[in-house]
Enzyme design. Structure first.
Site, short mmCIF file in Angstrom:
data_model
loop_
_atom_site.label_atom_id
_atom_site.label_comp_id
_atom_site.label_asym_id
_atom_site.label_seq_id
_atom_site.Cartn_x
_atom_site.Cartn_y
_atom_site.Cartn_z
CG ASP A 14 38.93 47.53 1.11
OD1 ASP A 14 38.58 46.34 1.29
OD2 ASP A 14 38.79 48.41 1.97
CG ASN B 158 43.89 40.08 4.05
OD1 ASN B 158 44.31 40.51 2.98
ND2 ASN B 158 43.14 40.83 4.85
C1 FPP Z 1 39.81 43.32 -0.04
O1 FPP Z 1 38.42 43.33 -0.10
C2 FPP Z 1 40.33 42.39 -1.01
C3 FPP Z 1 41.09 41.31 -0.69
C4 FPP Z 1 41.52 40.98 0.68
C5 FPP Z 1 41.51 40.38 -1.73
C6 FPP Z 1 41.94 40.98 -3.03
C7 FPP Z 1 41.70 39.97 -4.07
C8 FPP Z 1 41.26 40.23 -5.31
C9 FPP Z 1 41.08 41.57 -5.85
C10 FPP Z 1 40.87 39.13 -6.23
C11 FPP Z 1 41.91 38.33 -6.88
C12 FPP Z 1 43.25 38.95 -7.02
C13 FPP Z 1 44.14 38.56 -7.94
C14 FPP Z 1 45.51 39.14 -7.96
C15 FPP Z 1 43.81 37.58 -8.96
P1 FPP Z 1 37.60 42.85 1.15
O2 FPP Z 1 37.33 41.41 1.02
O3 FPP Z 1 38.34 43.25 2.41
O4 FPP Z 1 36.32 43.69 0.98
P2 FPP Z 1 35.43 44.33 2.13
O5 FPP Z 1 36.28 45.40 2.79
O6 FPP Z 1 34.29 44.90 1.38
O7 FPP Z 1 35.05 43.22 3.05
#
Ligand code: FPP
Length: 234
Positions: free
Chosen positions: A8, A56
């Site tokens: 996250d 998501n």
């Molecule tokens: C949460 O951060 C992250 C995600 C919903 C996506 C996870 C994806 C990756 C780590 C990148 C690519 C993954 C792979 C396996 C290649 P958020 O967007 O909710 O962050 P925030 O809470 O700060 O908004």
């Protein structure tokens, strides 16, 4: 040892730098490479990364598309690296809502690494623990008997889990929030929880080592009473 990570903080990391959220996800993908390398070097048996929750899908379409493109590129690029390190890949979660190109990349990397006997790397995409639990309940109700092993097998089937992994030992969540977000609710029954303020794009081997260090100092009793050292049964 089985570690799960809720990755996250990509969006906040990007916003703080004045960048679009997708730039945070791109940096997050680099952190995934670092985390996998570090876990393999630490002889972790199973690493499960939460890449895309079923919830998501509610994000803007452009962000979802960017994430799925990242997953596909990652799987394509990671396959040869995994083969070199004998890491087996398994993408867990629903597959009926994924686009055919991503599905093809998933099936290819799972097939290519299926004989690897090093770390099992599981990437959770379109994953919902509650969905898997409900699917397993439906299956069991249909089968007419409640058996723990059959229930776990039904959950694994709903998740496309190729090899049943042990329950979680350590759950790490980056980004400062302290919740499970529908991630491996069953498997977390006795997991130790570790929350770090580190935003996912900044995650590296040092953060993983700090989590492992803290884990090694935890006293895991699994509901039992710990006997004082040297005490035997009367
Ligand atoms: C949460 O951060 C992250 C995600 C919903 C996506 C996870 C994806 C990756 C780590 C990148 C690519 C993954 C792979 C396996 C290649 P958020 O967007 O909710 O962050 P925030 O809470 O700060 O908004």
């Amino acid at each position: 040892m089985h570690i799960g990570i809720i990755m996250d903080g990509n969006g906040r990391w990007a916003t703080r730098q004045g960048l679009p959220r997708t730039a945070g996800h791109r940096e997050g993908a680099k952190a995934v490479y670092r985390a996998v390398e570090a876990a393999a070097r630490s002889h972790i048996d199973v690493l499960t990364l939460y890449a895309f929750a079923a919830a998501n899908w509610e994000r803007p379409r452009s962000e979802v598309a960017a994430l799925f493109a990242l997953f596909r590129r990652y799987l394509q690029a990671q396959t040869s690296r995994c083969l070199a390190r004998s890491i087996r890949i398994n993408v867990i979660g629903r597959r009926d809502r994924l686009d055919p190109e991503l599905l093809e990349a998933i099936e290819h990397c799972e097939w290519a690494t299926s004989r690897c006997d090093g770390m099992l790397l599981r990437i959770a995409v379109d994953y919902s623990s509650q969905h898997a639990l409900i699917s397993a309940c439906r299956h069991i109700a249909h089968a007419g008997s409640l058996d723990r092993a059959a229930f776990i097998a039904a959950m694994d089937a709903a998740n496309h889990a190729a090899a049943s992994a042990p329950e979680l030992d350590l759950l790490i969540r980056s980004g400062g929030e302290k919740r499970l977000s529908d991630f491996m609710l069953w498997e977390c029954a006795y997991a130790e929880l570790y929350f770090t303020e580190c935003m996912w794009p900044d995650f590296d081997a040092t953060v993983l080592q700090a989590a492992l260090q803290e884990f090694s100092n935890r006293n895991r009793r699994f509901g039992r009473v710990q006997e004082p050292a040297g005490a035997g049964h009367a």
